[in-house]
Write an enzyme that holds these catalytic residues in place. Structure first.
Site, mmCIF file in Angstrom:
data_model
loop_
_atom_site.group_PDB
_atom_site.id
_atom_site.type_symbol
_atom_site.label_atom_id
_atom_site.label_comp_id
_atom_site.label_asym_id
_atom_site.label_seq_id
_atom_site.Cartn_x
_atom_site.Cartn_y
_atom_site.Cartn_z
ATOM 1 N N ASP A 63 0.875 -1.173 0.000
ATOM 2 C CA ASP A 63 0.000 0.000 0.000
ATOM 3 C C ASP A 63 0.910 1.219 0.000
ATOM 4 O O ASP A 63 1.532 1.543 1.015
ATOM 5 C CB ASP A 63 -0.895 -0.020 1.248
ATOM 6 C CG ASP A 63 -1.819 1.188 1.327
ATOM 7 O OD1 ASP A 63 -1.658 2.138 0.535
ATOM 8 O OD2 ASP A 63 -2.706 1.188 2.206
ATOM 9 N N VAL A 64 1.015 1.890 -1.146
ATOM 10 C CA VAL A 64 2.004 2.961 -1.286
ATOM 11 C C VAL A 64 1.639 4.210 -0.486
ATOM 12 O O VAL A 64 2.430 5.151 -0.429
ATOM 13 C CB VAL A 64 2.232 3.322 -2.764
ATOM 14 C CG1 VAL A 64 2.911 2.179 -3.492
ATOM 15 C CG2 VAL A 64 0.932 3.719 -3.452
ATOM 16 N N ASN A 90 2.259 5.515 -10.955
ATOM 17 C CA ASN A 90 1.067 5.311 -11.774
ATOM 18 C C ASN A 90 -0.171 4.987 -10.947
ATOM 19 O O ASN A 90 -1.288 5.147 -11.437
ATOM 20 C CB ASN A 90 1.330 4.183 -12.779
ATOM 21 C CG ASN A 90 0.070 3.756 -13.485
ATOM 22 O OD1 ASN A 90 -0.469 4.471 -14.328
ATOM 23 N ND2 ASN A 90 -0.444 2.577 -13.137
ATOM 24 N N TYR A 157 -10.123 14.245 -7.139
ATOM 25 C CA TYR A 157 -9.210 13.727 -8.161
ATOM 26 C C TYR A 157 -8.516 14.869 -8.900
ATOM 27 O O TYR A 157 -7.292 14.859 -9.079
ATOM 28 C CB TYR A 157 -10.001 12.854 -9.134
ATOM 29 C CG TYR A 157 -9.164 12.148 -10.179
ATOM 30 C CD1 TYR A 157 -8.459 10.995 -9.864
ATOM 31 C CD2 TYR A 157 -9.117 12.617 -11.492
ATOM 32 C CE1 TYR A 157 -7.718 10.326 -10.834
ATOM 33 C CE2 TYR A 157 -8.374 11.964 -12.458
ATOM 34 C CZ TYR A 157 -7.683 10.821 -12.126
ATOM 35 O OH TYR A 157 -6.944 10.173 -13.083
ATOM 36 N N LYS A 161 -4.486 15.564 -8.793
ATOM 37 C CA LYS A 161 -3.690 15.497 -10.014
ATOM 38 C C LYS A 161 -3.027 16.835 -10.326
ATOM 39 O O LYS A 161 -1.917 16.868 -10.887
ATOM 40 C CB LYS A 161 -4.564 15.034 -11.182
ATOM 41 C CG LYS A 161 -5.021 13.580 -11.085
ATOM 42 C CD LYS A 161 -3.834 12.620 -11.018
ATOM 43 C CE LYS A 161 -4.270 11.168 -11.148
ATOM 44 N NZ LYS A 161 -3.112 10.228 -11.079
ATOM 45 N N ALA A 190 -9.285 7.911 -20.475
ATOM 46 C CA ALA A 190 -8.596 6.669 -20.825
ATOM 47 C C ALA A 190 -9.411 5.455 -20.400
ATOM 48 O O ALA A 190 -10.080 5.474 -19.350
ATOM 49 C CB ALA A 190 -7.216 6.625 -20.172
ATOM 50 N N THR A 192 -9.461 2.627 -18.657
ATOM 51 C CA THR A 192 -8.794 1.894 -17.586
ATOM 52 C C THR A 192 -9.839 1.438 -16.572
ATOM 53 O O THR A 192 -10.988 1.897 -16.600
ATOM 54 C CB THR A 192 -7.742 2.769 -16.883
ATOM 55 O OG1 THR A 192 -8.413 3.848 -16.203
ATOM 56 C CG2 THR A 192 -6.745 3.330 -17.889
#
Length: 265
Positions: A63-64, A90, A157, A161, A190, A192
């Site tokens: 878990d970053v 990413n 978000y 970003k 995108a 994803t």
């Protein structure tokens, strides 16, 4: 163009989407790729694919957003592979409530933790490897929501970003003369897995004209494999065709709203 033999590239969010495709491309170019994500099973599957294609991969679930997990990953990489040459930030997430009128504070914090704070923590962890040797590359996948925020990605978000784009520009301005390349990739809409959590997930025919994960991966590959004397500071990767999102925006406006607010609206 190839990645220099023996280089180590650490990629977060590597279990699917852009991270997966980036890992495959960099491995084909000769890098040893460290796959980081929350799901060990997904990472193992990606690692198996890379090895079948002749590459070298190490899969580490983490878990970053947690500093102890970041420390554990870097300790393992240093012990088995040595210093990190390339970091690709990413990993990303978005809130389920898009409108700041009703966005729960916990969702706000979670989105900023994944998209902004984790990038800071990982960057801080690899800077000694890079600055100490006078060379290194950090790529962060931001979003065009950093430039043109709206209800598709949501308030949290877009803010995260934009923050990470600012942080990468700081790194570029501060450390470029110490050999660090800091690169921001700004994808448009995108196809994803994050789209599956939209207030109205786009239909397959809509996704077909969006940026694909492999498109962003190719942009990252270009930035990484160009000579170290060259930095592509910002890369915009957008769909050629722009779809009508007015209906999506209206649906997103009311996601998570109290029933009485929807009735008033």
């Amino acid at each position: 163009m190839t990645t220099s033999p023996g280089r180590t590239a650490l990629i977060t969010g590597a279990g699917s989407g852009m991270g997966l495709e980036t890992a495959r491309l960099l491995a084909r170019d000769g890098a040893t790729v460290v796959l980081v994500g929350r799901r060990q099973e997904a990472l193992d599957a990606v690692a198996a694919t890379i090895r079948a294609e002749g590459g070298t991969a190490l899969a580490l679930a983490a878990d970053v957003t947690r500093t102890d997990d970041v420390t554990r990953v870097l300790d393992r990489v240093h012990a088995e592979l040595g210093p990190v040459d390339v970091l690709v930030n990413n990993a990303g997430s978005a809130s389920s409530v898009l409108n700041p009128q009703w966005l729960p504070h916990e969702e706000w914090r979670e989105v900023l933790d994944v998209n902004l704070t984790a990038v800071f923590q990982l960057t801080q962890a690899v800077l000694p490897d890079m600055l100490g040797r006078g060379t290194g590359t950090i790529v962060t996948v931001s979003s065009l929501a950093a430039v043109n925020p709206n209800l598709l990605g949501g308030a949290a978000y877009g803010a995260a970003k934009a923050g990470v784009r600012n942080f990468m520009t700081f790194l570029h301005n501060t450390f470029r003369n110490q050999g660090l390349r800091a690169i921001t990739v700004l994808p448009g809409e995108a196809d994803t897995p994050i789209l599956d959590n939209r207030a109205r997930p786009p239909a397959p025919e809509e996704r077909a004209n969006m940026v694909q994960p492999e498109d962003v991966a190719e942009a990252i590959r270009l930035a990484v494999t160009l000579p170290q004397r060259v930095v592509l500071q910002e890369i915009v990767v957008a769909p050629t065709r722009q779809r009508d999102t007015s209906g999506d925006l209206e649906i997103s406006r009311w996601a998570g709203a109290p029933a009485d607010a929807v009735l008033r609206g």
